[in-house]
Design a protein around this motif. Structure first.
Motif: not given
Length: 272
Positions: A170-198
């Motif tokens: 879900p792109r809303n999760l990525i945008r929310m993390a970006q709005s909190f100024n989360v680093p790109f690597a952390t977004i990939v590790r904490k948001v994208v990786w778990p979401g794509a894991l299934p």
């Protein structure tokens, strides 16, 4: 509904309705599949014992078990099995690592997507076993062409499943993390990786089957040892009990891989 005294009156037209909003969560019986398999094997054995089927065309399960036992006692089973497992393990690992890297690059980079999807769409439909003679010319006669064939087949399926899983996050999760100024690597590790894991684990199930198909095909074409070479030799000699013994070994291997991936899904997708 109330009467004039304020006491509730039962409405004869109403009735209790079963709750129907529990969602769609299919459940499988723990022993149903094994019971069905046991029944099929029992019927197969009964037909073979009653001579309803010619053992040359379809040996009984007892004959197949006897063939596996004799192969194990002679040491030939472990020789063929170890050769196939080595090729599958190395080829699957190389193809999976490359596919995960390329899949994430396609899912996260515009440049990689524009270039990668074009090449994957053009090369994925090619039967990888058709490239084996060319790989033999490039890499020589040995283990390298077989491993490369498996790695190629695993790579494309893995890359497709990975970037499809990244796109499904879900792109809303990525945008929310970006709005909190989360680093790109952390977004990939904490948001994208778990979401794509299934989707990635589902791709592993597919690539395990692809690796098994390719190793058997490659061994049938040019190998002295391996389950594929053993099955081909047994078929040429009309030793159908040994041929089906090889098929049963492949089936057991596929079942074991499915159980391992299922265990990984339970461990890694604990939030589901």
């Amino acid at each position: 509904m109330l009467d004039r005294a304020g006491t509730p009156v039962k409405d004869e037209t109403t009735r209790r309705v079963r709750f129907r909003g529990a969602g769609f969560v299919p459940a499988s019986s723990r022993f149903g599949g094994w019971i069905a398999l046991a029944l099929v094997i029992a019927l197969w054995q009964a037909a073979g014992s009653a001579r309803l089927v010619n053992p040359l065309f379809l040996p009984a399960p007892s004959a197949i078990v006897r063939a596996i036992y004799e192969l194990a006692m002679s040491g030939a089973l472990w020789q063929h099995l170890s050769a196939s497992l080595l090729r599958i393990g190395v080829g699957w690992l190389l193809g999976t690592v490359a596919g995960v890297v390329v899949g994430f690059a396609i899912g996260l980079s515009r440049l990689a997507r524009s270039v990668g999807i074009t090449f994957i769409s053009a090369l994925f439909p090619i039967p990888k076993i058709a490239l084996l003679p060319l790989l033999i010319l490039w890499l020589g006669i040995g283990e390298e062409p077989k491993i490369a064939t498996i790695a190629l087949g695993v790579f494309f399926s893995t890359a497709i499943s990975v970037y499809s899983g990244v796109d499904a996050v879900p792109r809303n999760l990525i945008r929310m993390a970006q709005s909190f100024n989360v680093p790109f690597a952390t977004i990939v590790r904490k948001v994208v990786w778990p979401g794509a894991l299934p989707a990635i684990l589902a791709g592993f199930r597919i690539t395990a089957s692809v690796a098994l198909l390719l190793v058997v095909s490659a061994e049938m074409i040019g190998a002295q040892y391996g389950i594929g070479a053993f099955v081909l030799q047994a078929g040429n000699l009309m030793q159908t009990d040994q041929l089906l013994a090889g098929v049963v070994i492949l089936s057991v291997f596929g079942l074991a891989v499915g159980k391992v991936i299922g265990w990984l899904e339970v461990r890694l997708l604990h939030w589901r």
